[in-house]
Design a protein around this motif. Structure first.
Motif, PDB file in Angstrom:
ATOM      1  N   SER A  49      -0.324 -27.500  14.391  1.00  0.00           N
ATOM      2  CA  SER A  49      -0.362 -27.817  15.820  1.00  0.00           C
ATOM      3  C   SER A  49       0.743 -27.071  16.562  1.00  0.00           C
ATOM      4  N   PRO A  50       0.722 -27.118  17.895  1.00  0.00           N
ATOM      5  CA  PRO A  50       1.799 -26.482  18.671  1.00  0.00           C
ATOM      6  C   PRO A  50       3.172 -27.103  18.416  1.00  0.00           C
ATOM      7  N   ILE A  51       3.218 -28.288  17.845  1.00  0.00           N
ATOM      8  CA  ILE A  51       4.508 -28.936  17.568  1.00  0.00           C
ATOM      9  C   ILE A  51       4.812 -28.898  16.070  1.00  0.00           C
ATOM     10  N   SER A  52       4.403 -27.809  15.411  1.00  0.00           N
ATOM     11  CA  SER A  52       4.645 -27.679  13.976  1.00  0.00           C
ATOM     12  C   SER A  52       6.137 -27.663  13.643  1.00  0.00           C
ATOM     13  N   ASP A  53       6.950 -27.191  14.607  1.00  0.00           N
ATOM     14  CA  ASP A  53       8.401 -27.183  14.371  1.00  0.00           C
ATOM     15  C   ASP A  53       8.929 -28.594  14.151  1.00  0.00           C
ATOM     16  N   ALA A  54       8.311 -29.561  14.821  1.00  0.00           N
ATOM     17  CA  ALA A  54       8.741 -30.950  14.650  1.00  0.00           C
ATOM     18  C   ALA A  54       8.434 -31.437  13.236  1.00  0.00           C
ATOM     19  N   TYR A  55       7.328 -30.943  12.663  1.00  0.00           N
ATOM     20  CA  TYR A  55       6.977 -31.322  11.287  1.00  0.00           C
ATOM     21  C   TYR A  55       8.018 -30.780  10.312  1.00  0.00           C
ATOM     22  N   THR A  56       8.401 -29.514  10.520  1.00  0.00           N
ATOM     23  CA  THR A  56       9.425 -28.910   9.657  1.00  0.00           C
ATOM     24  C   THR A  56      10.747 -29.644   9.804  1.00  0.00           C
ATOM     25  N   ALA A  57      11.083 -30.009  11.045  1.00  0.00           N
ATOM     26  CA  ALA A  57      12.325 -30.747  11.270  1.00  0.00           C
ATOM     27  C   ALA A  57      12.280 -32.113  10.594  1.00  0.00           C
ATOM     28  N   PHE A  58      11.108 -32.749  10.614  1.00  0.00           N
ATOM     29  CA  PHE A  58      10.942 -34.046   9.957  1.00  0.00           C
ATOM     30  C   PHE A  58      11.138 -33.903   8.448  1.00  0.00           C
ATOM     31  N   GLN A  59      10.573 -32.850   7.859  1.00  0.00           N
ATOM     32  CA  GLN A  59      10.750 -32.612   6.424  1.00  0.00           C
ATOM     33  C   GLN A  59      12.209 -32.398   6.063  1.00  0.00           C
ATOM     34  N   ASP A  60      12.932 -31.696   6.922  1.00  0.00           N
ATOM     35  CA  ASP A  60      14.317 -31.317   6.630  1.00  0.00           C
ATOM     36  C   ASP A  60      15.336 -32.348   7.094  1.00  0.00           C
ATOM     37  N   PHE A  61      14.879 -33.422   7.721  1.00  0.00           N
ATOM     38  CA  PHE A  61      15.809 -34.433   8.233  1.00  0.00           C
ATOM     39  C   PHE A  61      16.587 -35.070   7.088  1.00  0.00           C
ATOM     40  N   GLN A  62      17.910 -35.038   7.192  1.00  0.00           N
ATOM     41  CA  GLN A  62      18.768 -35.552   6.128  1.00  0.00           C
ATOM     42  C   GLN A  62      18.972 -37.051   6.293  1.00  0.00           C
TER      43      GLN A  62
END
Length: 398
Positions: A49-62
């Motif tokens: 989706s256009p907010i794929s960056d948010a998915y990556t950020a969610f995966q990398d959230f510490q």
């Protein structure tokens, strides 16, 4: 008073009947598979989706010592493998693997169902200039939850021994893949953390032996075993399997159910309804792109053909050969056409295959391998459902 009402609204307390209903609902094979499939669909849609960056950020959230992606793969899946360990122990001690003569056909089928997909993957990638042999174990795994869910959806009238065959097949398959993970995906080994984890296993076994009934003690020991297994360099999910195998499966005279039965009953809803969907949400988010390049990628071709062709071929040939060269026999209620359907459904890798893909590769190759797992598993599920649906009508006698 307003705050109290708001708290009750947002955090309703389930009474015993509601809690029991929810647990029983999540224990249904079709429900757990459906929830995980929805989570995977959300992940794929989000990643593309256009907010794929948010998915990556969610995966990398510490969150504490691990990021969310590792909490899913190393944390949530440990619960899944703990339940798998309980099932393994039960099958070995009191179930279908207790008598070698009864277990011979599905056990040999499982072994061949691991070897043939791996061989197909290796053959394909060895023949390509850009092939990568490191993903050979990805198509070797069968997802117990999804395979049984497919059987439950389309096979209401299929004979009971067919489910037992698939369960035994998937349990042995999982055991083999667990050993593969422990041996081939341990790049470095820290002996002190491994020793501490080993002491935790001993403590768990002793508490089982002396009939300790303090839940908090088991929780502490399990956390110690899990964390130090993670720190040792061996994948943390192995701790879940070992703890499951160390749990007592035969009840005492004063017990109506064994500890393994009680734990499996309590934790199955959490595993099916929370742990596996959480892992699917964090791991199945593959950004599909590349078009023809992705289709011609030897890793993708090897994984898809391994799951769709290799799995059913290995399972069927293993079962067929062992009944021809030994005294082992197919259950009288089953036909070879039934075994074909189950063999195809065994190609549903999903959870464990995604985990092995995570461990096998990095970067774009890992994403391509995960995309192949999703495609191969969906094809296997669809074809298996068609075959078993036809057989279900054949077995139905109104």
């Amino acid at each position: 008073m307003i705050v109290a009402k708001s708290a009750r609204f947002f955090f309703p307390k389930l009474d015993r009947s509601e809690s029991t209903f929810l647990g029983d609902y999540l224990r249904r094979e079709t429900v757990g598979g459906t929830i995980a499939l929805i989570a995977a669909a959300i992940a794929v849609a989000w990643a593309n989706s256009p907010i794929s960056d948010a998915y990556t950020a969610f995966q990398d959230f510490q969150l504490g010592p691990l990021d969310m992606k590792h909490w899913a793969a190393d944390g949530a899946l440990t619960l899944f493998f703990f339940v798998a360990g309980l099932e393994l122990k039960r099958e070995f001690v009191v179930g279908s693997l207790r008598k070698p003569v009864d277990a011979a056909v599905p056990v040999v089928a499982a072994i061949c169902g691991v070897a043939v997909p791996a061989a197909i993957y290796l053959a394909i990638n060895a023949s390509y200039d850009g092939g990568d042999l490191g993903g050979w174990a990805i198509p070797a795994a069968t997802d117990i939850a999804f395979a049984l869910a497919v059987l439950a959806v389309v096979g209401s009238h299929l004979p009971t021994p067919l489910r037992a065959f698939l369960l035994t097949l998937a349990v042995v398959d999982d055991l083999i893949v667990i050993v593969i993970i422990a041996i081939f995906f341990t790049s470095s080994l820290a002996l002190l953390p491994l020793a501490i984890s080993g002491l935790a296993f001993v403590a768990w076994a002793l508490m089982q032996h002396f009939r300790v009934h303090l839940p908090i003690a088991y929780i502490v020991v399990a956390l110690v075993a899990w964390w130090f297994m993670h720190e040792s360099g061996i994948h943390a999910t192995i701790a879940g399997v070992v703890l499951g195998l160390l749990t007592r499966v035969k009840p005492d005279e004063t017990e109506s159910h064994s500890p393994a039965e009680r734990l499996e009953h309590k934790l199955s809803p959490l595993s099916a309804g929370v742990a596996v969907p959480f892992f699917a949400l964090l791991s199945a988010g593959v950004a599909f792109g590349g078009g023809a390049e992705l289709v011609s990628d030897p890793v993708v071709v090897g994984v898809v053909l391994g799951l769709v062709v290799g799995k059913p071929l290995g399972v069927f040939l293993g079962a067929f050969v062992v009944t021809r060269v030994t005294r082992a026999e197919l259950n009288k209620e089953l036909y070879w056409r039934d075994i074909v359907g189950v063999a195809v459904v065994a190609g549903v890798g999903f959870t464990v295959s995604l985990l092995v893909a995570e461990l096998s590769f990095t970067g774009d190759t890992r994403e391509a391998a995960k995309a192949a797992v999703l495609v191969g598993s969906l094809i296997s599920a669809a074809v298996g459902a068609l075959i078993l649906g036809h057989r279900d009508r054949f077995h139905f006698t109104p």
